[in-house]
Enzyme design. Structure first.
Site, mmCIF file in Angstrom:
data_model
loop_
_atom_site.group_PDB
_atom_site.id
_atom_site.type_symbol
_atom_site.label_atom_id
_atom_site.label_comp_id
_atom_site.label_asym_id
_atom_site.label_seq_id
_atom_site.Cartn_x
_atom_site.Cartn_y
_atom_site.Cartn_z
ATOM 1 N N ARG A 32 -9.492 -3.638 -15.951
ATOM 2 C CA ARG A 32 -9.223 -4.847 -15.151
ATOM 3 C C ARG A 32 -10.419 -5.032 -14.210
ATOM 4 O O ARG A 32 -10.439 -4.497 -13.103
ATOM 5 C CB ARG A 32 -7.932 -4.671 -14.348
ATOM 6 C CG ARG A 32 -6.652 -4.791 -15.177
ATOM 7 C CD ARG A 32 -5.424 -4.768 -14.287
ATOM 8 N NE ARG A 32 -4.231 -5.215 -14.994
ATOM 9 C CZ ARG A 32 -3.294 -4.397 -15.473
ATOM 10 N NH1 ARG A 32 -3.410 -3.104 -15.347
ATOM 11 N NH2 ARG A 32 -2.236 -4.890 -16.089
ATOM 12 N N HIS A 57 0.841 -1.197 0.000
ATOM 13 C CA HIS A 57 0.000 0.000 0.000
ATOM 14 C C HIS A 57 0.871 1.239 0.000
ATOM 15 O O HIS A 57 0.538 2.252 -0.591
ATOM 16 C CB HIS A 57 -0.891 0.011 1.241
ATOM 17 C CG HIS A 57 -2.101 -0.852 1.096
ATOM 18 N ND1 HIS A 57 -2.586 -1.624 2.103
ATOM 19 C CD2 HIS A 57 -2.927 -1.040 0.040
ATOM 20 C CE1 HIS A 57 -3.665 -2.266 1.695
ATOM 21 N NE2 HIS A 57 -3.880 -1.934 0.438
ATOM 22 N N ASN A 106 2.837 -8.706 -19.773
ATOM 23 C CA ASN A 106 3.252 -9.057 -18.403
ATOM 24 C C ASN A 106 3.239 -10.579 -18.239
ATOM 25 O O ASN A 106 4.234 -11.196 -17.851
ATOM 26 C CB ASN A 106 2.294 -8.451 -17.361
ATOM 27 C CG ASN A 106 2.171 -6.957 -17.493
ATOM 28 O OD1 ASN A 106 3.048 -6.308 -18.061
ATOM 29 N ND2 ASN A 106 1.091 -6.400 -16.989
ATOM 30 N N ASP A 107 2.089 -11.170 -18.530
ATOM 31 C CA ASP A 107 2.016 -12.626 -18.384
ATOM 32 C C ASP A 107 2.771 -13.339 -19.499
ATOM 33 O O ASP A 107 3.380 -14.389 -19.264
ATOM 34 C CB ASP A 107 0.558 -13.082 -18.334
ATOM 35 C CG ASP A 107 -0.012 -12.915 -16.946
ATOM 36 O OD1 ASP A 107 0.684 -13.288 -15.981
ATOM 37 O OD2 ASP A 107 -1.112 -12.370 -16.810
ATOM 38 N N ARG A 136 6.520 -13.234 -12.289
ATOM 39 C CA ARG A 136 6.478 -11.761 -12.313
ATOM 40 C C ARG A 136 6.416 -11.142 -10.923
ATOM 41 O O ARG A 136 6.557 -9.952 -10.753
ATOM 42 C CB ARG A 136 5.299 -11.279 -13.188
ATOM 43 C CG ARG A 136 3.944 -11.599 -12.673
ATOM 44 C CD ARG A 136 2.862 -11.336 -13.704
ATOM 45 N NE ARG A 136 2.228 -10.041 -13.567
ATOM 46 C CZ ARG A 136 1.088 -9.695 -14.156
ATOM 47 N NH1 ARG A 136 0.476 -10.544 -14.961
ATOM 48 N NH2 ARG A 136 0.565 -8.527 -13.983
ATOM 49 N N GLU A 142 -1.604 -13.773 -24.023
ATOM 50 C CA GLU A 142 -0.670 -13.645 -22.903
ATOM 51 C C GLU A 142 -0.103 -14.989 -22.471
ATOM 52 O O GLU A 142 0.528 -15.085 -21.423
ATOM 53 C CB GLU A 142 -1.325 -12.910 -21.726
ATOM 54 C CG GLU A 142 -2.646 -13.470 -21.262
ATOM 55 C CD GLU A 142 -3.290 -12.658 -20.134
ATOM 56 O OE1 GLU A 142 -2.625 -11.789 -19.553
ATOM 57 O OE2 GLU A 142 -4.466 -12.924 -19.843
ATOM 58 N N CYS A 186 -1.283 -4.392 -24.068
ATOM 59 C CA CYS A 186 -1.786 -3.749 -22.857
ATOM 60 C C CYS A 186 -0.973 -4.092 -21.617
ATOM 61 O O CYS A 186 -1.335 -3.720 -20.510
ATOM 62 C CB CYS A 186 -3.262 -4.085 -22.633
ATOM 63 S SG CYS A 186 -3.555 -5.831 -22.369
HETATM 64 C C1 PEP Z 1 -0.694 -8.740 -18.910
HETATM 65 O O1 PEP Z 1 -0.574 -9.890 -18.486
HETATM 66 O O2 PEP Z 1 0.170 -8.159 -19.609
HETATM 67 C C2 PEP Z 1 -1.899 -7.964 -18.575
HETATM 68 C C3 PEP Z 1 -2.121 -6.791 -19.110
HETATM 69 O O3 PEP Z 1 -2.742 -8.499 -17.663
HETATM 70 P P1 PEP Z 1 -2.480 -8.422 -16.072
HETATM 71 O O4 PEP Z 1 -1.263 -7.580 -15.838
HETATM 72 O O5 PEP Z 1 -3.708 -7.851 -15.492
HETATM 73 O O6 PEP Z 1 -2.264 -9.844 -15.742
HETATM 74 MG MG MG Z 2 -2.277 -10.906 -17.637
#
Ligand code: PEP
Ligand code: MG
Length: 554
Positions: free
Chosen positions: A297, A190, A455-456, A466, A432, A503
């Site tokens: 999200r 936080h 990200n994933d 991650r 992803e 994204c």
């Molecule tokens: C991602 O995985 O890049 C993504 C945008 O989804 P999240 O970060 O919410 O898993």
């Molecule tokens: Mg993701």
């Protein structure tokens, strides 16, 4: 000059004198007390004062930042009223005839240890909250009134401590506290969230805590790189003073690109959309001239509550977002629960590898009532603007077919009930997982758009968790494997005539922008504060000159 390195938690440059603080809550040695009843009363009064103080902090945070950030202090209030926590303190006082200070400190240690040993990073970071509320009660016991608890500094300063509690951060005056340094901490806490909201440059996870003798030394922190320079030499100071100035003028200049289309100097158009983590971000999204929302999200609707949100509740939330975007596209990602995002009422099983387990679309396809409720709410809200829907964690065509069956059910149900919805909802999937990349040619024939979640995709492709700071340095969307995957996905999307966006966090990575343009990515969806900065870079880019070179290297 001493150079330290940590992880940038909130970007920007701060230059001020270092203030190294001791992290110890006032030492609370055990004392035997004679009057247990009196001691329990002392503790109870202090706890009530701490609750009042927390309420004050809630009101302050609500006025300064908004509901989402203020929630932290609501949870502190709940913790201060938590039965287990309170009875642990009372038991130590009564059973050990001990002073309240000792009982609070012991309870704080026990409870924060339990939290810090949990594997879920969110729960882990609750350890600091327990210490925070305990400090609040202790401060009340030490007869410190609220105004004394609020930190006072006479000069602008950079604070260094093991970690800061959210209530401390919220009491800081930004004009005085210019930057924050922590030897511990993570970007999930936080505290880090508040620092970003308050735009205080911060570096966390600094392994080498500076010696107390460096207290008061002029120090520079660069919140974007995680670098810290204590007692900098003249050249370094000059460099960062000018970098700070550039940073300031860069952000001031960004106003000039508001309202402009995001088009490169040689005429390539790219859409710049915003990611939305909670509805409070809508004003910033509009202020930063986002061309649409590329990733809602939707987990925010499900997390932090005790039961499933109803269709009506969800409908109202989506409708408000869609209406505020005034005709601009809003891409709602259906629930991506599981892994690090958990809510008790889902009764998700404990898993050894939650990121590889029961999450995202897997949960929705199994809990079809939950999925249908969300889809119905989105379809109803689609009547109020331009809505697209996308699905997370896709690994097969079968999943897409199953999703389509659900969409059919929803549409039929709404039609029977005469409930209006848009006939122009675009359906997309997140790319992803490596599996989705490898079947992107087939997937492209089934949907209207792709959104690459780097990200994933990075986590699964490079086998790098991650959330694990130990392997943080290996986590990179710059890896050739990722860029080649993006190349392949764009090619397959365009061959099928559909759009492809990115994204994940890499969408705002300045050093990848030209690569994404050269690859022909149609849309980048990012945190809204990066939109104008990215547009400025897009306007200055000339891709045709470098395209060949970039592509031949992939
Ligand atoms: C991602 O995985 O890049 C993504 C945008 O989804 P999240 O970060 O919410 O898993
Ligand atoms: Mg993701």
């Amino acid at each position: 000059m001493i150079v330290l390195k940590g992880v940038g938690a909130s970007d920007g440059i701060a230059i001020a004198h270092l203030n190294i603080e001791s992290n110890n809550v006032q030492a609370c040695e055990k004392r035997l007390i004679k009057d247990v009843e009196l001691e329990l009363k002392r503790y109870e009064t202090a706890r009530e004062q701490a609750i009042c103080y927390t309420k004050t902090l809630y009101e302050k945070a609500l006025a300064d930042w908004g509901e989402k950030e203020a929630e932290i202090f609501k949870s502190h209030e709940m913790m201060l009223k938590d039965k287990d926590y309170c009875s642990s303190i009372e038991q130590i006082i009564t059973q050990e005839n001990s002073n309240a200070e000792y009982a609070i400190q012991e309870t704080s240690k026990q409870f924060s240890k339990i939290f810090s040993e949990m594997s879920d990073p969110y729960m882990k970071s609750r350890a600091i909250d327990v210490m925070d509320i305990s400090t609040c009660i202790l401060n009340s016991l030490f007869c410190q009134d609220d105004s004394k608890i609020l930190r006072q500094f006479s000069n602008s300063t950079l604070l260094f401590k093991n970690d800061f509690a959210p209530s401390e951060i919220s009491s800081f005056d930004k004009k005085i506290v210019k930057g924050i340094l922590c030897s511990e901490g993570s970007t999930y806490s936080h505290t880090s969230i508040l620092l970003r909201v308050m735009k205080i440059p911060s570096v966390v996870g600094i392994k080498d805590k500076p010696d107390d003798s460096l207290n008061g030394k002029l120090t520079i922190i660069d919140g974007s790189t995680g670098e810290v320079f204590i007692d900098p030499d003249d050249a370094t100071l000059k460099f960062f003073k000018s970098k700070k100035q550039e940073y300031k003028s860069f952000y001031a200049d960004l106003k000039s690109v508001r309202g402009k289309p995001s088009i490169t100097a040689d005429g390539q158009l790219i859409k710049l959309y915003a990611n939305m983590n909670n509805p409070d971000e809508i004003e910033e999204i509009i202020k930063n001239d986002s061309e649409g929302i590329g990733l809602v999200r939707s987990e925010f609707i499900y997390l932090g509550r005790k039961s499933f949100p109803t269709e009506e509740e969800q409908f109202k939330i989506y409708k408000e977002i869609i209406e505020k975007m005034n005709g601009k596209e809003v891409i709602i990602r259906t629930l991506d629960i599981g892994s690090d995002k958990r809510a008790d009422y889902f009764e998700l099983p404990k898993e050894c590898n939650p990121a590889l387990g029961y999450r995202g679309i897997r949960v929705c396809l199994e809990k079809s009532e939950v999925f249908l409720t969300q889809l119905k709410a989105i379809y109803r809200a689609s009547n109020y603007g331009k809505v697209s829907i996308m699905f997370p964690m896709i690994t097969s065509i079968e999943e897409v077919n199953e999703i389509k069956n659900h969409l059919k059910t929803v549409k039929e149900d709404l039609k029977v009930k005469n409930v209006p919805f848009s006939n122009d909802i675009k359906i997309g999937v997140m790319i992803e997982t490596p599996a989705a990349v490898m079947i992107s040619e087939e997937l492209a024939k089934e949907v209207d758009f792709f959104s690459i979640g780097t990200n994933d995709l990075t986590q699964y492709t490079l086998a790098v968790d991650r959330q694990n700071s130990k392997v943080n340095s290996l986590f990179s969307a710059h890896h050739k494997a990722i860029l080649r995957m993006i190349k392949m996905v764009v090619k397959n999307a365009h061959s099928a005539g559909i759009e492809v966006g990115i994204c994940g966090e890499s969408s705002s990575d300045e050093s990848l922008l030209e690569t994404f343009l050269a690859l022909g990515v149609d849309k980048l969806s990012m945190s809204s504060h990066s939109i104008l900065k990215t547009r400025k870079l897009v306007l200055a880019s000339n891709v045709s000159k470098i395209k060949k070179n970039i592509l031949s290297n992939l």
